[in-house]
Design a protein around this motif. Structure first.
Motif, mmCIF file in Angstrom:
data_model
loop_
_atom_site.group_PDB
_atom_site.id
_atom_site.type_symbol
_atom_site.label_atom_id
_atom_site.label_comp_id
_atom_site.label_asym_id
_atom_site.label_seq_id
_atom_site.Cartn_x
_atom_site.Cartn_y
_atom_site.Cartn_z
ATOM 1 N N MET A 184 0.824 -1.203 0.000
ATOM 2 C CA MET A 184 0.000 0.000 0.000
ATOM 3 C C MET A 184 0.861 1.257 0.000
ATOM 4 O O MET A 184 0.495 2.283 -0.578
ATOM 5 C CB MET A 184 -0.934 -0.003 1.213
ATOM 6 N N THR A 185 2.026 1.204 0.643
ATOM 7 C CA THR A 185 2.913 2.366 0.663
ATOM 8 C C THR A 185 3.776 2.452 -0.589
ATOM 9 O O THR A 185 4.316 3.509 -0.906
ATOM 10 C CB THR A 185 3.825 2.325 1.906
ATOM 11 N N ASN A 186 3.925 1.340 -1.297
ATOM 12 C CA ASN A 186 4.730 1.319 -2.514
ATOM 13 C C ASN A 186 4.028 0.442 -3.559
ATOM 14 O O ASN A 186 4.469 -0.663 -3.863
ATOM 15 C CB ASN A 186 6.129 0.780 -2.215
ATOM 16 N N PRO A 187 2.922 0.931 -4.130
ATOM 17 C CA PRO A 187 2.127 0.105 -5.051
ATOM 18 C C PRO A 187 2.841 -0.232 -6.361
ATOM 19 O O PRO A 187 2.430 -1.167 -7.051
ATOM 20 C CB PRO A 187 0.878 0.963 -5.299
ATOM 21 N N ASP A 188 3.895 0.521 -6.718
ATOM 22 C CA ASP A 188 4.645 0.213 -7.933
ATOM 23 C C ASP A 188 5.604 -0.947 -7.735
ATOM 24 O O ASP A 188 6.099 -1.522 -8.709
ATOM 25 C CB ASP A 188 5.423 1.444 -8.412
ATOM 26 N N GLY A 189 5.900 -1.259 -6.499
ATOM 27 C CA GLY A 189 6.754 -2.394 -6.198
ATOM 28 C C GLY A 189 8.202 -2.022 -5.956
ATOM 29 O O GLY A 189 8.690 -0.996 -6.430
ATOM 30 N N HIS A 190 8.880 -2.837 -5.165
ATOM 31 C CA HIS A 190 10.291 -2.650 -4.887
ATOM 32 C C HIS A 190 10.903 -4.027 -4.633
ATOM 33 O O HIS A 190 10.210 -4.998 -4.345
ATOM 34 C CB HIS A 190 10.512 -1.734 -3.675
ATOM 35 N N GLU A 191 12.212 -4.124 -4.769
ATOM 36 C CA GLU A 191 12.891 -5.414 -4.636
ATOM 37 C C GLU A 191 13.040 -5.809 -3.176
ATOM 38 O O GLU A 191 13.396 -4.997 -2.325
ATOM 39 C CB GLU A 191 14.270 -5.368 -5.298
ATOM 40 N N ARG A 192 12.755 -7.071 -2.903
ATOM 41 C CA ARG A 192 13.001 -7.655 -1.586
ATOM 42 C C ARG A 192 13.774 -8.954 -1.784
ATOM 43 O O ARG A 192 13.392 -9.784 -2.614
ATOM 44 C CB ARG A 192 11.690 -7.971 -0.861
ATOM 45 N N ILE A 193 14.841 -9.135 -1.022
ATOM 46 C CA ILE A 193 15.562 -10.401 -0.999
ATOM 47 C C ILE A 193 15.015 -11.190 0.181
ATOM 48 O O ILE A 193 15.070 -10.730 1.328
ATOM 49 C CB ILE A 193 17.083 -10.204 -0.834
ATOM 50 N N ILE A 194 14.458 -12.359 -0.099
ATOM 51 C CA ILE A 194 13.840 -13.152 0.959
ATOM 52 C C ILE A 194 14.314 -14.597 0.897
ATOM 53 O O ILE A 194 14.787 -15.064 -0.137
ATOM 54 C CB ILE A 194 12.293 -13.123 0.870
ATOM 55 N N ARG A 195 14.186 -15.282 2.029
ATOM 56 C CA ARG A 195 14.410 -16.723 2.080
ATOM 57 C C ARG A 195 13.116 -17.363 2.576
ATOM 58 O O ARG A 195 12.830 -17.370 3.773
ATOM 59 C CB ARG A 195 15.569 -17.079 3.003
ATOM 60 N N PRO A 196 12.278 -17.874 1.671
ATOM 61 C CA PRO A 196 10.966 -18.411 2.064
ATOM 62 C C PRO A 196 11.079 -19.798 2.672
ATOM 63 O O PRO A 196 11.975 -20.573 2.333
ATOM 64 C CB PRO A 196 10.211 -18.453 0.735
ATOM 65 N N HIS A 197 10.151 -20.088 3.597
ATOM 66 C CA HIS A 197 10.190 -21.434 4.183
ATOM 67 C C HIS A 197 8.818 -22.086 4.313
ATOM 68 O O HIS A 197 8.728 -23.281 4.623
ATOM 69 C CB HIS A 197 10.896 -21.422 5.543
ATOM 70 N N ALA A 198 7.717 -21.354 4.061
ATOM 71 C CA ALA A 198 6.397 -21.978 4.195
ATOM 72 C C ALA A 198 5.356 -21.165 3.433
ATOM 73 O O ALA A 198 5.507 -19.961 3.224
ATOM 74 C CB ALA A 198 5.999 -22.086 5.668
ATOM 75 N N LEU A 199 4.284 -21.861 3.035
ATOM 76 C CA LEU A 199 3.133 -21.215 2.415
ATOM 77 C C LEU A 199 2.002 -21.147 3.425
ATOM 78 O O LEU A 199 1.837 -22.049 4.255
ATOM 79 C CB LEU A 199 2.683 -21.997 1.183
ATOM 80 N N ILE A 200 1.203 -20.093 3.335
ATOM 81 C CA ILE A 200 0.123 -19.861 4.291
ATOM 82 C C ILE A 200 -1.146 -19.514 3.534
ATOM 83 O O ILE A 200 -1.137 -18.656 2.656
ATOM 84 C CB ILE A 200 0.456 -18.690 5.243
ATOM 85 N N GLN A 201 -2.251 -20.186 3.854
ATOM 86 C CA GLN A 201 -3.544 -19.751 3.368
ATOM 87 C C GLN A 201 -4.282 -19.104 4.523
ATOM 88 O O GLN A 201 -4.491 -19.722 5.563
ATOM 89 C CB GLN A 201 -4.368 -20.910 2.806
#
Length: 278
Positions: free
Chosen positions: A137-154
């Motif tokens: 919401m603060t950056n609707p155009d998008g910005h780069e994030r470096i992440i290390r994912p470990h799980a999916l959530i519904q």
């Protein structure tokens, strides 16, 4: 998830779905999903590859087949609901036989592309870091994030990925519908899921009738939500507490969050760790 019997057509579709959304398929993965002999699972994959030779290519190290870059849906719609139904994440009521009209309002509103999801799925499987273009919401155009994912959530109608974020220097939930691009990252020093305290910590949430209800209203709410008992208690991951509270529209500040919009309230807010509620 219990394995199920199937027709050859369904298993062919499953192969395509796995290639699209997980980026790979293997005999063992098919056996996770279907109650068939290992020989038949191997034969299915071989037949699929014979019919769609450009769809995937072998990866000997993992004993699986990797989706080709040019893979496109041929047997399925290429929508996330296909994948949800295959792995049992969908809570649809297709199997309900109520003998009367029966409908539900559980709608998944997250728009997810298989080309992005399969890369995220692979990063989780291989415990790798990725670069995502993330909108907020603060950056609707998008910005780069470096992440290390470990799980999916519904969580209700949305899907998120739980990951350590290099920018925030902490674990965060990222809405899959707000990720517009995914690419590999050379960064390797981000914390893995085993360090996610809020993910591994289990907390109890005690829901009770909102204190703004009349005595008669409180009795009705107890019968509706709690089988007439004084409270309903759920044990969830600390990082998931906010989603459960939101799903029940339970008040965390009953002076501000009043009835009739809020029929329930959290009775043990002081017991919940920091960050467990919004």
């Amino acid at each position: 998830m219990p394995r199920r019997s199937s027709a050859p057509k369904e298993r062919f579709e499953a192969i395509e779905i796995l290639l699209l959304w997980e980026g790979r398929v293997s005999r063992s993965r098919l056996l996770d999903l279907f109650d068939v002999h290992a020989t038949l699972a191997s034969r299915d994959i071989a037949s699929y590859r014979s019919q769609y030779p450009e769809a995937c290519e072998p990866e000997m190290a993992s004993k699986s087949y990797i989706a080709s870059w040019g893979l496109r849906p041929q047997l399925t719609r290429g929508v996330f609901d296909d994948y949800q139904r295959l792995i049992g994440a969908s809570r649809g009521l297709d199997g309900v036989s109520a003998s009367v009209p029966f409908e539900h309002s559980q709608i998944d509103s997250t728009t997810i592309r298989y080309s992005l999801f399969s890369q995220i799925h692979r990063a989780i499987s291989l415990e790798q870091c990725i670069s995502v273009r993330y909108r907020s919401m603060t950056n609707p155009d998008g910005h780069e994030r470096i992440i290390r994912p470990h799980a999916l959530i519904q969580a209700g109608p949305r899907w998120h990925v739980r990951a350590f974020c290099a920018k925030a220097q902490g674990f965060r939930d990222f809405n899959l519908g707000r990720i517009s691009a995914v690419s590999s990252s050379e960064q390797v020093d981000l914390l893995g899921g085993e360090h996610d305290v809020a993910w591994h910590e289990m907390v109890s949430i005690r829901l009770v009738p909102h204190r703004g209800l009349s005595a008669a209203q409180a009795v009705m709410v107890r019968e509706e939500y709690m089988s007439g008992t004084a409270a309903r208690v759920f044990t969830v991951r600390a990082s998931m507490a906010k989603y459960l509270i939101q799903s029940f529209r339970a008040a965390v500040d009953p002076e501000r969050e009043t009835t009739p919009e809020h029929l329930l309230m959290v009775a043990n807010l002081e017991d919940l760790p920091e960050g467990a509620v919004w």
